[in-house]
Design an enzyme around this catalytic site. Structure first.
Site, mmCIF file in Angstrom:
data_model
loop_
_atom_site.group_PDB
_atom_site.id
_atom_site.type_symbol
_atom_site.label_atom_id
_atom_site.label_comp_id
_atom_site.label_asym_id
_atom_site.label_seq_id
_atom_site.Cartn_x
_atom_site.Cartn_y
_atom_site.Cartn_z
ATOM 1 N N ASP A 264 -8.599 37.066 132.737
ATOM 2 C CA ASP A 264 -10.076 36.415 133.676
ATOM 3 C C ASP A 264 -11.023 37.645 133.093
ATOM 4 O O ASP A 264 -10.075 39.095 133.578
ATOM 5 C CB ASP A 264 -9.696 36.411 135.453
ATOM 6 C CG ASP A 264 -10.792 35.625 135.257
ATOM 7 O OD1 ASP A 264 -11.142 34.952 136.330
ATOM 8 O OD2 ASP A 264 -12.074 35.570 134.627
HETATM 9 C C1 GLC Z 1 -15.154 33.855 135.857
HETATM 10 C C2 GLC Z 1 -14.066 33.564 136.949
HETATM 11 C C3 GLC Z 1 -13.199 32.476 135.519
HETATM 12 C C4 GLC Z 1 -14.227 31.932 133.948
HETATM 13 C C5 GLC Z 1 -14.248 33.775 133.633
HETATM 14 C C6 GLC Z 1 -15.372 33.809 132.378
HETATM 15 O O1 GLC Z 1 -15.007 35.227 136.427
HETATM 16 O O2 GLC Z 1 -13.168 33.627 137.306
HETATM 17 O O3 GLC Z 1 -13.122 31.261 136.165
HETATM 18 O O4 GLC Z 1 -13.545 31.348 132.968
HETATM 19 O O5 GLC Z 1 -14.737 34.207 134.314
HETATM 20 O O6 GLC Z 1 -16.268 33.638 132.674
#
Ligand code: GLC
Length: 721
Positions: A264
């Site tokens: 993430d």
């Molecule tokens: C965010 C979220 C995740 C998302 C990622 C990219 O922090 O936790 O669900 O896909 O970043 O935007």
């Protein structure tokens, strides 16, 4: 390309170029202001330095940007390896359908497929290769702001709807430019943070993790999802992105997942804050060893993997395995032959917000709405000439919810626009009455709202929580309507009892005080682009509400977490809920049950469950039996009903829930029509994770019931032998 060609390609890459395939930057670093930041960014290197070698890009706006990013990279990449372009398409790209928690209330897997298919068409045209969806973090605590992003508190619904979304999004051949790869998230248990606070620690038994939180991820991987994203949280002491038990033992070894693992947003870097890593270099080692292939929005891999390999702390074989998984995904998407994939400016214009997509979005908004209460108020008559439309959401256009694409809210239909389309001659007197912000204590508008209510034939009271108050990083310690909205409701309803409350919110709320005064409550959630159209059609009876709560609504935040599939305990409270009995499992100041239970939802018609028949009173191991539910539409209107089948295993080697949804089916019935809904119940559906973490069923009596949580009826028993 063949596997050999991929391996030859990798064989010709430098160490830096291989590491580059595991680096994901934000498009915003190349094209200013083209990226919503979804977390605190790591110390990203200048885009120009990374562009030559990086493997993928997060978040971009449209087909022309997608092509520009690809062109810019390929011009600089010696190996001509195309970028993977990834985007969060959570509930629609330009045509927004309801938030996932609302979609869960439709209990309609086919509708989920239709919406996912629509989002796929728009995403492919936009140039998306990978969508960070489905999110199937089972959540039972509405304090957690991301409960809006998952379909249900029940893992079965998350599994079925998540798998449906994967199949609809990926299609049968990812090299088809119309198809998009899915990244399941957030692995694992992210929906169970302590105290409902986002990013907080998750700590539970392996048994509970396997019983409740892992099945939905597994169902999506079994449906073919090509990527998975570990969650930010520490799971039993180790952050998922560095959790070898989770990522190697369960994901790779037990489940045999061969796809790509992407961290993430800066989650690798966050290992330092977690206290797992001294520094970014250590964080890179831990994440790499746990099997995280791509380092999203951080430079841990780019800055340190080369040295870690040179020092022997990370093997080059491990690096090669990760790089090969990324190259295989690019190859399966056909990017080497067609780096633009589906990006097509003309197609964007044709599919975005097209009538067919708006129709799907409107239908989804109608089927996700839940009629919580109705004492003869709804549907409103279409002969009304003067309606007071009151509340902070009366004129609101931000009705699409968190994770909708930037600017998508501008396309949303407001309530007055929706009403105007079906009742052009009806006068709408609009007053905000008060704000919806947390802590807003300005009641200066209430008097005007009360006066408008008094003068009107009927009142629509549009309340809720602002779009930005549920979603990532939006946890709340209180769950009541923010500001003075409940006070506004009291005063308006006292002035005109012919009032219907409509709610726009992203999480289950505590409506206990509102429920005492409101004669009708329609839960719309964040319905998406067609919010106002669906809301108007439901309020005036052109559509009949059929949604059922995908997560219970507590009476108080003090009850949370409040899963519907609770255990009986050794001291179940006797007598009616809310009447405390000393030395039993209850509260002195409140009942145990939610205000509105999982699976609850009213209709403008009525349904009678006349019978539940089983095909036998025993089931062999590995066998099955039929459960047939007879349902009749006993009202004056056609309607849809979600027939729910619950199971109870009253005696087992571990305590088992008093009720567990094992199947559901949505049916349509004309007035007076009767249907027999047949469910095949298999021995596999009776299985659970025992104390030794084996997935087993155990011989003995089982009960099957229909109805909805806490309101089961027609219970029948059978014996598993
Ligand atoms: C965010 C979220 C995740 C998302 C990622 C990219 O922090 O936790 O669900 O896909 O970043 O935007």
């Amino acid at each position: 390309m063949t596997e050999k060609q991929l391996r030859d390609l990798m064989g010709g890459m430098t160490l830096e170029e291989k590491v580059g395939q595991l680096v994901q930057c934000g498009a915003g670093q190349f094209i200013q202001n083209s990226m919503e930041i979804t977390g605190p960014e790591g110390e990203m290197l200048p885009a120009e330095e990374l562009n030559r070698v990086m493997g993928s890009v997060l978040t971009f706006e449209d087909a022309s940007q997608a092509k520009a990013l690809q062109d810019k990279h390929l011009a600089a990449d010696r190996n001509k390896i195309p970028l993977l372009l990834m985007l969060d398409v959570i509930h629609g790209l330009r045509t927004t359908y309801p938030i996932p928690l609302a979609m869960g209330c439709s209990f309609d897997d086919d509708l989920m497929t239709e919406c996912a298919d629509m989002a796929r068409r728009e995403s492919a045209a936009c140039g998306v290769h990978v969508t960070f969806n489905p999110m199937v973090d089972t959540a039972r605590d509405p304090r957690w702001g991301r409960i809006l992003e998952t379909n249900s508190e029940e893992p079965l619904v998350n599994a079925r709807m998540g798998a449906a979304l994967v199949r609809a999004t990926q299609g049968n051949d990812l090299s088809d430019p119309e198809n998009v790869a899915c990244c399941v998230k957030h692995f694992a248990g992210y929906g169970a943070p302590e105290a409902g606070r986002d990013y907080n620690t998750v700590d539970m038994s392996e048994r509970q993790l396997r019983e409740t939180y892992l099945p939905a991820y597994k169902a999506c991987l079994d449906a073919g999802a090509r990527l998975i994203m570990p969650s930010f949280n520490a799971l039993n002491g180790i952050p998922s992105v560095a959790n070898k038990w989770l990522m190697n033992r369960v994901l790779r070894d037990e489940w045999g997942f061969r796809g790509v693992v992407i961290s993430d947003f800066n989650a690798v870097g966050e290992l330092v804050a977690h206290g797992m890593a001294e520094n970014l270099k250590e964080a890179a080692r831990l994440a790499m060893e746990a099997g995280c292939d791509i380092d999203m929005m951080q430079n841990a891999y780019y800055l340190h993997l080369k040295d870690l390999i040179a020092e022997g702390a990370v093997s080059e074989e491990m690096l090669d395995a990760a790089v090969l998984r990324v190259l295989r995904l690019k190859n399966e998407l056909g990017l080497f032959e067609n780096p633009y994939h589906g990006a097509d400016e003309e197609k964007e214009k044709a599919v975005y917000l097209c009538p067919a997509h708006r129709e799907i979005a409107r239908r989804a908004a109608e089927e996700s709405a839940v009629l919580l209460k109705n004492e003869g108020i709804l549907p409103l008559s279409r002969t009304l000439k003067k309606i007071a439309l009151i509340g902070p959401f009366a004129r609101e256009r931000h009705l699409v919810g968190f994770w909708s694409r930037p600017g998508a809210w501008k396309d949303a239909v407001t309530i007055p626009e929706g009403i105007g389309a079906i009742l052009p001659d009806c006068e709408l007197v609009m007053e905000d009455g008060c704000g919806a912000e947390i802590g807003d204590a300005d009641g200066s508008g209430i008097e005007r709202a009360v006066a408008a209510a008094r003068e009107a034939e009927a009142v629509i009271l549009a309340l809720g929580e602002p779009e930005g108050d549920s979603g990532e990083g939006r946890s709340r310690a209180e769950l009541t309507l923010p500001g003075l909205q409940t006070e506004l409701a009291r005063r308006v309803i006292a002035a005109n009892p012919r009032t219907a409350v409509v709610l726009f919110n992203g999480r289950p709320l505590v409506l206990t005080e509102l429920e005492k005064v409101a004669p009708a409550i329609l839960e719309m959630w964040y319905p998406g682009t067609e919010a106002g159209s669906a809301c108007a059609r439901l309020l005036f009876g052109l559509a009949n509400p059929c949604g059922k709560l995908s997560a219970g609504m507590p009476r108080s935040v003090g009850q949370c977490p409040l899963p519907y599939n609770r255990m009986n305990t050794g001291r179940p409270k006797p007598g009616p809920d809310g009447v405390p009995v000393p030395f039993s499992s209850c509260y002195l100041d409140m009942g145990n049950l939610p205000l509105y239970s999982f699976g609850h939802g009213l209709s403008y018609t009525t349904f009678e469950y006349e019978d539940l028949k089983l095909s036998g009173d025993t089931m062999q191991a590995g066998g099955s039996l039929q459960a047939v539910v007879t349902v009749k539409n006993t009202g004056e209107k056609a309607g849809k009903e979600v027939v729910q089948l619950y199971m109870r295993d009253p005696v087992a080697s571990v305590v088992r829930p008093v009720q567990q949804l094992i199947d559901y089916r949505k049916i349509s019935l004309a007035p007076g029509e009767t249907a027999q809904v047949a469910f095949t119940v298999t021995e596999a559906q009776l299985r659970f994770w025992n104390f030794d973490c084996e997935c087993v069923s155990e011989p003995g009596m089982f009960e099957l019931s229909t109805g909805y949580a806490d309101h089961l009826k027609l219970t029948r028993s059978f014996r598993l032998i």
